[in-house]
Design a protein around this motif. Structure first.
Motif, PDB file in Angstrom:
ATOM      1  N   ALA A   1       0.815  -1.222   0.000  1.00 19.62           N
ATOM      2  CA  ALA A   1       0.000   0.000   0.000  1.00 19.62           C
ATOM      3  C   ALA A   1       0.845   1.268   0.000  1.00 19.62           C
ATOM      4  O   ALA A   1       0.461   2.260  -0.633  1.00 19.62           O
ATOM      5  N   LEU A   2       1.984   1.256   0.682  1.00 22.57           N
ATOM      6  CA  LEU A   2       2.747   2.482   0.886  1.00 22.57           C
ATOM      7  C   LEU A   2       3.856   2.695  -0.126  1.00 22.57           C
ATOM      8  O   LEU A   2       4.281   3.824  -0.361  1.00 22.57           O
ATOM      9  N   PHE A   3       4.371   1.625  -0.731  1.00 18.87           N
ATOM     10  CA  PHE A   3       5.481   1.763  -1.660  1.00 18.87           C
ATOM     11  C   PHE A   3       4.967   1.930  -3.075  1.00 18.87           C
ATOM     12  O   PHE A   3       3.879   1.484  -3.422  1.00 18.87           O
ATOM     13  N   ASP A   4       5.777   2.575  -3.914  1.00 20.38           N
ATOM     14  CA  ASP A   4       5.543   2.586  -5.353  1.00 20.38           C
ATOM     15  C   ASP A   4       6.906   2.675  -6.033  1.00 20.38           C
ATOM     16  O   ASP A   4       7.940   2.656  -5.364  1.00 20.38           O
ATOM     17  N   ASN A   5       6.906   2.767  -7.352  1.00 19.30           N
ATOM     18  CA  ASN A   5       8.184   2.706  -8.062  1.00 19.30           C
ATOM     19  C   ASN A   5       8.982   3.998  -7.982  1.00 19.30           C
ATOM     20  O   ASN A   5      10.036   4.107  -8.597  1.00 19.30           O
ATOM     21  N   THR A   6       8.496   4.986  -7.206  1.00 23.79           N
ATOM     22  CA  THR A   6       9.267   6.220  -7.041  1.00 23.79           C
ATOM     23  C   THR A   6      10.098   6.212  -5.762  1.00 23.79           C
ATOM     24  O   THR A   6      10.969   7.061  -5.590  1.00 23.79           O
ATOM     25  N   VAL A   7       9.834   5.285  -4.837  1.00 23.86           N
ATOM     26  CA  VAL A   7      10.572   5.277  -3.576  1.00 23.86           C
ATOM     27  C   VAL A   7      11.913   4.583  -3.775  1.00 23.86           C
ATOM     28  O   VAL A   7      12.031   3.642  -4.567  1.00 23.86           O
ATOM     29  N   PRO A   8      12.955   5.038  -3.090  1.00 25.12           N
ATOM     30  CA  PRO A   8      14.245   4.340  -3.176  1.00 25.12           C
ATOM     31  C   PRO A   8      14.094   2.929  -2.629  1.00 25.12           C
ATOM     32  O   PRO A   8      13.584   2.741  -1.514  1.00 25.12           O
ATOM     33  N   PHE A   9      14.551   1.947  -3.401  1.00 26.69           N
ATOM     34  CA  PHE A   9      14.375   0.558  -2.993  1.00 26.69           C
ATOM     35  C   PHE A   9      15.541  -0.257  -3.525  1.00 26.69           C
ATOM     36  O   PHE A   9      16.016   0.010  -4.632  1.00 26.69           O
ATOM     37  N   PRO A  10      16.101  -1.213  -2.717  1.00 20.75           N
ATOM     38  CA  PRO A  10      15.516  -1.737  -1.490  1.00 20.75           C
ATOM     39  C   PRO A  10      15.670  -0.824  -0.272  1.00 20.75           C
ATOM     40  O   PRO A  10      14.691  -0.495   0.371  1.00 20.75           O
ATOM     41  N   GLY A  11      16.927  -0.451   0.099  1.00 19.40           N
ATOM     42  CA  GLY A  11      17.084   0.413   1.254  1.00 19.40           C
ATOM     43  C   GLY A  11      16.435  -0.174   2.497  1.00 19.40           C
ATOM     44  O   GLY A  11      16.211  -1.377   2.609  1.00 19.40           O
ATOM     45  N   TRP A  12      16.118   0.696   3.461  1.00 17.18           N
ATOM     46  CA  TRP A  12      15.519   0.227   4.721  1.00 17.18           C
ATOM     47  C   TRP A  12      14.108  -0.297   4.515  1.00 17.18           C
ATOM     48  O   TRP A  12      13.622  -1.109   5.315  1.00 17.18           O
ATOM     49  N   ARG A  13      13.439   0.172   3.441  1.00 19.44           N
ATOM     50  CA  ARG A  13      12.045  -0.230   3.224  1.00 19.44           C
ATOM     51  C   ARG A  13      11.911  -1.734   3.003  1.00 19.44           C
ATOM     52  O   ARG A  13      10.867  -2.313   3.293  1.00 19.44           O
ATOM     53  N   ALA A  14      12.944  -2.364   2.467  1.00 14.98           N
ATOM     54  CA  ALA A  14      12.862  -3.806   2.210  1.00 14.98           C
ATOM     55  C   ALA A  14      12.714  -4.610   3.489  1.00 14.98           C
ATOM     56  O   ALA A  14      12.316  -5.776   3.445  1.00 14.98           O
ATOM     57  N   VAL A  15      13.016  -3.997   4.638  1.00 14.27           N
ATOM     58  CA  VAL A  15      12.864  -4.700   5.914  1.00 14.27           C
ATOM     59  C   VAL A  15      11.408  -5.121   6.117  1.00 14.27           C
ATOM     60  O   VAL A  15      11.133  -6.198   6.666  1.00 14.27           O
ATOM     61  N   LEU A  16      10.469  -4.287   5.671  1.00 13.25           N
ATOM     62  CA  LEU A  16       9.057  -4.594   5.929  1.00 13.25           C
ATOM     63  C   LEU A  16       8.624  -5.907   5.289  1.00 13.25           C
ATOM     64  O   LEU A  16       8.154  -6.809   5.989  1.00 13.25           O
ATOM     65  N   PRO A  17       8.755  -6.084   3.959  1.00  7.67           N
ATOM     66  CA  PRO A  17       8.336  -7.369   3.389  1.00  7.67           C
ATOM     67  C   PRO A  17       9.213  -8.530   3.830  1.00  7.67           C
ATOM     68  O   PRO A  17       8.726  -9.663   3.942  1.00  7.67           O
ATOM     69  N   VAL A  18      10.513  -8.268   4.095  1.00  3.34           N
ATOM     70  CA  VAL A  18      11.403  -9.355   4.516  1.00  3.34           C
ATOM     71  C   VAL A  18      10.994  -9.873   5.890  1.00  3.34           C
ATOM     72  O   VAL A  18      10.819 -11.086   6.096  1.00  3.34           O
ATOM     73  N   VAL A  19      10.820  -8.988   6.852  1.00  4.86           N
ATOM     74  CA  VAL A  19      10.408  -9.411   8.192  1.00  4.86           C
ATOM     75  C   VAL A  19       8.999  -9.999   8.149  1.00  4.86           C
ATOM     76  O   VAL A  19       8.704 -10.996   8.822  1.00  4.86           O
ATOM     77  N   GLY A  20       8.123  -9.391   7.334  1.00  2.00           N
ATOM     78  CA  GLY A  20       6.773  -9.928   7.202  1.00  2.00           C
ATOM     79  C   GLY A  20       6.773 -11.361   6.703  1.00  2.00           C
ATOM     80  O   GLY A  20       6.028 -12.221   7.216  1.00  2.00           O
ATOM     81  N   THR A  21       7.632 -11.650   5.738  1.00  2.00           N
ATOM     82  CA  THR A  21       7.721 -13.019   5.210  1.00  2.00           C
ATOM     83  C   THR A  21       8.295 -13.973   6.246  1.00  2.00           C
ATOM     84  O   THR A  21       7.827 -15.107   6.401  1.00  2.00           O
ATOM     85  N   MET A  22       9.315 -13.524   6.967  1.00  2.00           N
ATOM     86  CA  MET A  22       9.903 -14.370   8.016  1.00  2.00           C
ATOM     87  C   MET A  22       8.857 -14.727   9.069  1.00  2.00           C
ATOM     88  O   MET A  22       8.786 -15.885   9.525  1.00  2.00           O
ATOM     89  N   LEU A  23       8.061 -13.760   9.457  1.00  5.79           N
ATOM     90  CA  LEU A  23       7.033 -14.016  10.461  1.00  5.79           C
ATOM     91  C   LEU A  23       6.013 -15.037   9.968  1.00  5.79           C
ATOM     92  O   LEU A  23       5.599 -15.935  10.714  1.00  5.79           O
ATOM     93  N   MET A  24       5.614 -14.925   8.716  1.00  4.43           N
ATOM     94  CA  MET A  24       4.623 -15.855   8.175  1.00  4.43           C
ATOM     95  C   MET A  24       5.219 -17.245   7.983  1.00  4.43           C
ATOM     96  O   MET A  24       4.546 -18.258   8.208  1.00  4.43           O
ATOM     97  N   LEU A  25       6.483 -17.319   7.568  1.00  2.05           N
ATOM     98  CA  LEU A  25       7.124 -18.627   7.435  1.00  2.05           C
ATOM     99  C   LEU A  25       7.208 -19.336   8.776  1.00  2.05           C
ATOM    100  O   LEU A  25       7.120 -20.572   8.849  1.00  2.05           O
ATOM    101  N   SER A  26       7.373 -18.564   9.837  1.00  2.00           N
ATOM    102  CA  SER A  26       7.581 -19.156  11.162  1.00  2.00           C
ATOM    103  C   SER A  26       6.275 -19.472  11.877  1.00  2.00           C
ATOM    104  O   SER A  26       6.298 -19.849  13.048  1.00  2.00           O
TER     105      SER A  26
END
Length: 615
Positions: free
Chosen positions: A237-262
């Motif tokens: 919802a919050l990201f789009d192709n204008t935001v610098p990525f990956p950077g710190w923002r990649a933490v959100l989907p990465v941690v979110g995926t780790m939580l769901m895997l666990s």
């Protein structure tokens, strides 16, 4: 470490979420602006599963490196071979020679596990537009393949040295994340494509596989799954192709995926992600990912107008159907049938053949002999910007942010202050020619992909603030604003207001030039392929409708700015100029929106007096 050999259906459901996000982002970017984070979900899943498999065998002392690579080949190569071959065949029929030659390079890179590196090296303003690259999406596969090559060797070496595998993974992941943070700002393209700056996402999965003791049930499963889903949802919802990525923002989907895997015991993981439809999509997620983007690119290329929402939906449905057929008829028999060693050698030979085919495409210049000499010459037109002062007064802000002293014709008046993106830079040849018969100076402050707008992406916003300060100090007689305005030109009102407040200049806005949806050279090829004749000097085919002029004029004149229509100078009731003569040099546009020098001279000759003098 838990027993990663146990099949967890919710992981396939998570794959379904990941591939669906990416596909919907590509098909409906405005509705799913952050859908690209589906790739980050894939990275974490891959790191988790592969590390679990390798670490278990390494600790048991019977890890077979050759066998591991053979299994990866049987998993990755079958669908990839089919997609690469199909992409090359269709490209031969519908692509420009230069674009087809580039496709050959991308095919070679994809066969050599380095698509991300090739795309990083291509990235730049004058590269073929990304929307026309059928293999653009394979950058992520390149990163995974490079991880598969490096990580088993690193785990084996760590085990032999007696190192703690969890700590080694954590250390490497933190180092990769730090490098990602350091490069995302100053070198965003490198940070996006380099394996060392994206590896922390795969290492996040590795850390989970090595450090988490799996419990099938537990009161915290639902909480973790809910928190993980929320982080992934926020990213979309919050990201789009204008935001610098990956950077710190990649933490959100990465941690979110780790939580769901666990959280395999969570209600959502057991009943939603593990449902038959979700698992079914997850099982075909790899071929679905491979097929969807070439299909979107080629259908858009072949169609004479933009794809509708319904058409994009149908293409996604076709991609799902082709993915299912690829999975059932090609992947499964090769992965699990008899004669696996022979199949593995055959797959390797097939990938070598694809690389050889790509090399042939490159060496033959995209088989430009498919076209007659006249059409071939037109098709080979490139956007080189040799007269635009690229890197001097037309900047790529990812590389440079300071304008040269030579961007201003010092001592010449009246001064025309040219401000805009690269389409404004394309006006310079016409302005220079007009200087031969009229006395005026030019100050050029242009930046690729940055319209005059005080909002927008951070790098453009900062650059436009700098340019506004320069204009205020210079106080030119005329500020000429021009850009590829696109769908939203509201921001130009803020620029006009700021210029009115800080300068005494007349503010002149030159409206949009004709936009050729697939690029004028491509339109010429398609016209030739369909009609076996050169495109008429004026054509309405493939030109986007001119709906901006009227609202822009009304908005700007209320603010005290002057509006000049570029469309009226280049188009009439018969259509827009495609060429100013019979040869390739007479083409009016070298791509989608950039005028050639001839067209720039023609346009400015028509409007220069309106620019210089008030009506």
């Amino acid at each position: 470490m838990g027993n990663q050999a146990i099949y967890r259906p919710h992981i396939d459901g998570l794959r379904a979420i990941a591939v669906s996000l990416v596909v919907l982002f590509h098909a409906y970017p405005s509705a799913f602006p952050g859908g690209f984070i589906g790739v980050d979900i894939f990275f974490v899943i891959s790191g988790y599963l592969i590390t679990g498999i390798i670490a278990r065998d390494v600790r048991a002392g019977h890890f077979d490196l050759v066998g591991f690579y053979a299994r990866r080949a049987r998993r990755i190569f079958p669908a990839l071979l089919i997609v690469l071959a199909a992409t090359l065949v269709v490209g031969y029929r519908w692509m420009l020679p230069d674009a087809y030659r580039q496709l050959g390079i991308d095919a070679v890179a994809s066969a050599a596990f380095s698509a991300n590196i090739a795309l990083m090296l291509q990235s730049g303003y004058f590269d073929v537009e990304s929307a026309k690259k059928p293999l653009l999406h394979l950058w992520s596969l390149g990163i995974e393949e490079q991880f598969y090559l490096f990580w088993p060797l690193a785990l084996m070496l760590s085990a032999r040295l007696g190192a703690n595998l969890f700590r080694a993974s954590l250390l490497l992941g933190l180092a990769s994340f730090a490098l990602n943070l350091a490069l995302t700002g100053p070198h965003p393209i490198a940070a996006f494509y380099l394996p060392v700056t994206r590896a922390f996402e795969l290492f996040a999965g590795a850390v989970l596989a090595l450090g988490w003791r799996e419990a099938p049930e537990g009161k915290w499963h639902d909480f973790r799954a809910l928190a993980g889903a929320a982080l992934i949802g926020l990213s979309v919802a919050l990201f789009d192709n204008t935001v610098p990525f990956p950077g710190w923002r990649a933490v959100l989907p990465v941690v979110g995926t780790m939580l769901m895997l666990s959280a395999p015991g969570a209600w959502g993981c057991r009943y939603i992600l593990s449902s038959r439809p979700m698992v079914g999509i997850g099982l075909i997620s790899y071929p679905h990912y491979l097929w969807h983007w070439p299909l979107l690119v080629y259908f858009a290329m072949i169609k004479t107008s933009s794809l509708t929402e319904i058409e994009r939906g149908l293409i996604i449905g076709l991609s799902l159907l082709m993915a299912w057929a690829t999975y059932r008829l090609i992947e499964l028999p090769i992965r699990f049938g008899r004669g696996r060693p022979l199949k593995t050698r055959g797959l390797v030979a097939g990938m070598v053949a694809i690389a050889a085919a790509g090399i042939i495409v490159v060496r033959s210049d995209g088989f430009d002999g498919r076209l007659p000499p006249q059409v071939r010459a037109i098709a080979s037109i490139r956007t080189n910007g040799s007269g635009w002062r690229v890197g001097e007064c037309l900047l790529d802000l990812s590389q440079k942010t300071d304008y040269a002293e030579t961007c201003v014709d010092h001592g010449k008046r009246p001064m025309v202050f040219l401000w805009g993106d690269s389409t404004a830079g394309a006006l310079l040849p016409g302005l220079r020619r007009a200087q031969e018969t009229r006395e005026f100076g030019i100050a050029q402050f242009t930046a690729s992909s940055c319209v005059p707008d005080l909002d927008g992406p951070a790098n453009c916003r900062e650059n436009n603030a700098r340019v506004l300060e320069i204009a205020a100090k210079m106080d030119p007689e005329v500020v000429l604003l021009h850009a590829y305005w696109g769908l939203n030109f509201d921001g130009v009102a803020g620029i006009v207001a700021a210029l009115k407040q800080r300068t005494h200049a007349r503010i002149v806005v030159l409206g949009p030039v004709p936009v050729w949806r697939r690029g004028l050279p491509q339109e010429i090829i398609l016209h030739y392929l369909q009609h076996q004749e050169l495109i008429p000097e004026r054509s309405n085919i493939g030109v986007s409708l001119n709906w901006q002029d009227a609202p822009m004029r009304a908005k700007l004149e209320q603010l005290g700015a002057e509006f000049i229509s570029a469309w009226d100078a280049l188009c009439d009731h018969r259509g827009c100029l495609t060429r100013i003569g019979p040869t390739a040099a007479d083409l009016t546009s070298s791509d989608t929106v950039h005028l050639t020098d001839r067209a720039s001279i023609l346009l400015m000759a028509t409007v220069i007096d309106k620019v210089l003098w008030a009506p």
